[in-house]
Design an enzyme around this catalytic site. Structure first.
Site, PDB file in Angstrom:
ATOM      1  N   HIS A  81      -2.917   6.221   4.709  1.00  0.00           N
ATOM      2  CA  HIS A  81      -1.485   6.371   4.971  1.00  0.00           C
ATOM      3  C   HIS A  81      -1.016   7.747   4.482  1.00  0.00           C
ATOM      4  CE1 HIS A  81      -1.452   2.234   5.939  1.00  0.00           C
ATOM      5  NE2 HIS A  81      -0.766   1.734   4.930  1.00  0.00           N
ATOM      6  N   CYS A 104       0.809  -1.222   0.000  1.00  0.00           N
ATOM      7  CA  CYS A 104       0.000   0.000   0.000  1.00  0.00           C
ATOM      8  C   CYS A 104       0.844   1.274   0.000  1.00  0.00           C
ATOM      9  CB  CYS A 104      -0.953  -0.004   1.186  1.00  0.00           C
ATOM     10  SG  CYS A 104      -0.206  -0.586   2.719  1.00  0.00           S
TER      11      CYS A 104
END
Ligand code: A2P
Length: 330
Positions: free
Chosen positions: A234, A126
């Site tokens: 994130h 990710c």
């Protein structure tokens, strides 16, 4: 088109189901797959109910594409079995990413490497995905020499158990722990296990996967990956040194034109990307774009994306969409 979602009861798997629904993915049969524990459980998709089956039962149904998000061990064991049955696997785990015979794909960056020879296709980490989409157009224009990245990663990247840990700690409830330390009100500078060189496996993934996806081993990457008590996505601070100088306005224009990227950069009005804004979006948000005044040809910026969506589910579904569009699977 028959699509299996392996890990359909997990955080990423259920997001894959949502993304398939939202994007009207052209499927006529859905096969939700999870472990023996979840067999028979009902999943609702596009208003219809489907029963969860085991991987072996799914293989017998011969899906055209299987989107895997059930951990490395399940992928290692079952991806080759699906492939042997004629299914093209798009795998979210790290099991196949660095295998020289497997493609590692972020559609905005390198979808063109895919062909009908690819039976197991790897979806990157990710943190890597949201970084390379930003790096790609800048590398083409200014040639990147070195990237220094520090991450601020959401607990959703660890899975259901980590989300429960944070919620339990906030509610003062004792429960199972996904991390070796308390995560609420804390910052943990460790993601995945430590390697012999003192880096974590997550940090090494960001380095190696970036070189593989960009198709350029000359780009030097160094990373520090950190878990923070956040759920929406994130965040990453990037320091990028280029071979060539850049004009900041031109560079912003290049980022604004990049597929999958939205520039949110208006310091005068306190506008910059944050996980609360990235949550539930497919776009990668980029802001705080400024020169590093300590060194020539060097840039600082801040990148935020929903790690369950572009960092995992959306990227996997985009790969599947590309396979259909290019008639690699039909
Ligand atoms: P299950 O719910 O039956 O355990 P997360 O990372 O969010 O915890 O999700 C992991 C996903 O992977 C779940 O859907 C889980 O199913 C699935 N899974 C775990 N082990 C296996 C296995 N051996 N075979 C198939 N699916 C598995």
């Amino acid at each position: 088109m028959k699509i299996a979602v392996v890990g359909a009861t997990g955080l990423v798997g259920s997001m894959i189901l949502r993304v398939l629904e939202e994007r009207n993915f052209p499927l006529n049969e859905l096969i939700p797959v999870a472990s023996e524990r979840s067999k028979g459980k009902e999943i609702t998709f596009n208003g219809s109910k489907y029963k969860v089956v085991t991987p072996d039962e799914a293989i017998a149904l011969k899906p055209d594409i299987a989107l895997f998000s059930a951990g490395g061990a399940t992928s290692t064991e079952y991806a080759p079995k699906f492939a042997e049955a004629g299914t093209v696997v798009v795998d979210n785990s790290s099991a196949w990413r660095m295998d020289p015979d497997k493609k590692l794909v972020v559609p905005e960056v390198n979808a063109s490497v895919l062909s009908s020879d690819d039976k197991i296709i790897a979806n990157p980490n990710c943190s890597t995905i949201q970084m390379v989409v930003v790096l790609k157009p800048l590398h083409e224009k200014y040639k990147i020499k070195r990237v220094v990245v520090s991450t601020y990663q959401s607990v959703t990247g660890t899975g259901v158990k980590a989300v429960d840990q944070l919620n339990n700690e906030r509610a003062g409830i004792e429960g199972e722990k996904a991390y070796p330390y308390k995560i609420d009100l804390n910052v943990i500078p460790q993601i995945d296990v430590f390697m012999d060189n003192g880096y974590t496996k997550e940090e090494m993934k960001m380095i190696q996967e970036t070189n593989k996806i960009m198709g350029d081993d000359s780009i030097k990457v160094t990373a520090t990956t950190v878990r923070i008590p956040v759920m929406g996505g994130h965040s990453e601070s990037l320091n990028i040194e280029f071979e060539n100088d850049f004009d900041l306005a031109e560079l912003r224009g290049i980022l604004a034109k990049q597929d999958g990227v939205t520039v949110v950069d208006d310091p005068a009005n306190l506008k910059y990307p944050m996980p609360l804004d990235a949550h539930d979006k497919d776009e990668i948000l980029v802001g705080r774009i400024r020169r590093d005044e300590t060194q020539d040809n060097t840039l600082n910026l801040w990148v935020v994306a929903d790690n369950l969506r572009k960092g995992a589910a959306t990227n996997a579904v985009q790969i599947a969409e590309y396979l259909l569009k290019e008639k690699i699977v039909s």
